[in-house]
Design a protein around this motif. Structure first.
Motif, PDB file in Angstrom:
ATOM      1  N   SER A  14      46.811  44.493  41.715  1.00 40.37           N
ATOM      2  CA  SER A  14      46.061  44.823  40.501  1.00 40.37           C
ATOM      3  C   SER A  14      46.285  43.779  39.426  1.00 40.37           C
ATOM      4  N   ALA A  16      45.263  43.492  35.104  1.00 41.49           N
ATOM      5  CA  ALA A  16      44.705  44.217  33.968  1.00 41.49           C
ATOM      6  C   ALA A  16      44.712  43.318  32.741  1.00 41.49           C
ATOM      7  N   LEU A  26      41.240  46.853  30.752  1.00 39.89           N
ATOM      8  CA  LEU A  26      40.306  46.606  31.840  1.00 39.89           C
ATOM      9  C   LEU A  26      41.156  46.332  33.075  1.00 39.89           C
ATOM     10  N   GLU A  28      41.363  45.707  37.440  1.00 37.47           N
ATOM     11  CA  GLU A  28      40.752  45.388  38.735  1.00 37.47           C
ATOM     12  C   GLU A  28      41.839  45.581  39.789  1.00 37.47           C
ATOM     13  N   SER A  29      41.546  46.349  40.839  1.00 40.06           N
ATOM     14  CA  SER A  29      42.532  46.638  41.883  1.00 40.06           C
ATOM     15  C   SER A  29      41.938  46.447  43.262  1.00 40.06           C
ATOM     16  N   ASP A  30      42.821  46.117  44.205  1.00 38.04           N
ATOM     17  CA  ASP A  30      42.451  45.995  45.613  1.00 38.04           C
ATOM     18  C   ASP A  30      43.603  46.570  46.427  1.00 38.04           C
ATOM     19  N   VAL A  55      41.863  39.441  42.192  1.00 38.68           N
ATOM     20  CA  VAL A  55      41.900  40.360  41.047  1.00 38.68           C
ATOM     21  C   VAL A  55      42.250  39.613  39.762  1.00 38.68           C
ATOM     22  N   ALA A  58      39.132  37.821  38.625  1.00 39.21           N
ATOM     23  CA  ALA A  58      38.203  38.770  38.008  1.00 39.21           C
ATOM     24  C   ALA A  58      38.585  39.050  36.557  1.00 39.21           C
ATOM     25  N   MET A  59      39.878  39.220  36.286  1.00 38.05           N
ATOM     26  CA  MET A  59      40.326  39.491  34.913  1.00 38.05           C
ATOM     27  C   MET A  59      40.173  38.264  34.026  1.00 38.05           C
ATOM     28  N   ALA A  62      36.505  37.929  33.186  1.00 38.15           N
ATOM     29  CA  ALA A  62      36.102  38.947  32.206  1.00 38.15           C
ATOM     30  C   ALA A  62      36.630  38.601  30.818  1.00 38.15           C
TER      31      ALA A  62
END
Length: 94
Positions: A14, A16, A26, A28-30, A55, A58-59, A62
């Motif tokens: 994860s 965040a 916010l 994002e997890s896998d 992940v 992605a953060m 964002a």
């Protein structure tokens, strides 16, 4: 202040983004999901090595989209307890 947090102690990779001014989070997890039984350390470590970069990316994307190229002020990561190989992947990513 915005903090990127990275977690990967065993089963879930994860990342965040936490904004201290707005108290917004916010995540994002896998998760690692074995076919059967419990956590297999080698397979969990392999999962982390693939999932953590995704992940975190992605953060970071964002954060940059929302706040520009200097969006992250600090990085935090899980140091333990957990599976050693997974924790090393998280530490390296941080």
């Amino acid at each position: 202040m915005r903090v990127l947090g990275i977690e990967g102690t065993a089963w879930c990779a994860s990342a965040a983004l936490y904004d201290t001014e707005t108290d917004a989070v916010l995540i994002e997890s896998d998760p690692y999901e074995p076919d059967s039984g419990g956590i297999h350390p080698r397979e969990a470590a392999e999962h982390m090595s693939e999932a953590i970069p995704a992940v975190v990316d992605a953060m970071l994307t964002a954060a940059e989209d929302e706040h520009g190229p200097d969006a992250i002020d600090a990085v935090a990561f899980s140091r333990g307890p957990g599976l050693g190989p997974c924790l090393r992947t998280v530490g390296t990513a941080a």
